[in-house]
Design a protein around this motif. Structure first.
Motif: not given
Length: 182
Positions: A149-165
């Motif tokens: 928690a509290g950490v800045f982040h940015r996510v770039e999808c390099l391929e079509d993908s599926l992720a669970m969080n």
């Protein structure tokens, strides 16, 4: 059916798991990790949701804006490839995330977000212009990432993908005391 059509049309999608699944899984994970004060006894005992499970169906090229979350997060990359970039933050135990996607969800959410942003204004300085960069990681199918928690982040999808969080928010003694007073 509609979600599938949107995805086929090239859109990235975010879907939250049904509450019965979250109520089954989240307390069990919190108990196994021994996070929080009696969090696992009843996931909603203090009227706060203690976690959520989300699915991200992302298309190549989709990128999130810089943001923080208030929960402890575990991301499981199921298919495809994503690049996560991180920047430091001094915010400890945030009550709300600094997240732009809440801006269109009503006055209460916007007001809460603005108050949270006021608390972390100094952290927000330099996020967009590249200051405070601490690193990046590339996730591939089968990888698991913990991001606090509290950490800045940015996510770039390099391929079509599926992720669970799986996002977790453990109860504190203050939460239980406030609930008992109510």
């Amino acid at each position: 059916k509609q979600a599938h059509q949107l995805y086929i049309a090239g859109h990235s999608l975010y879907c939250r798991a049904p509450s019965f699944l979250e109520n089954l899984v989240v307390p069990a994970i919190l108990k196994d990790l021994q996070w929080g004060v009696a969090t696992w006894a009843n996931a909603n005992s203090d009227r706060n949701v203690r976690g959520e499970i989300e699915m991200f169906f992302s298309r190549k090229g989709h990128t999130t804006s810089w943001h923080t979350d208030f929960q402890e997060n575990f991301t499981i990359q199921l298919t495809g490839v994503k690049r996560w970039t991180f920047r430091g933050s001094n915010t400890k135990h945030p009550l709300r995330g600094c997240t732009p996607h809440f801006s269109n969800q009503g006055r209460d959410v916007v007001e809460t977000q603005l108050k949270a942003a006021e608390l972390c204004t100094s952290d927000m300085m330099g996020v967009e212009d590249g200051k405070h960069e601490e690193g990046a990681v590339t996730l591939r199918a089968g990888d698991v990432l913990y991001h606090p928690a509290g950490v800045f982040h940015r996510v770039e999808c390099l391929e079509d993908s599926l992720a669970m969080n799986v996002s977790l928010y453990a109860s504190s003694c203050a939460d239980l005391t406030a609930n008992a007073i109510q």
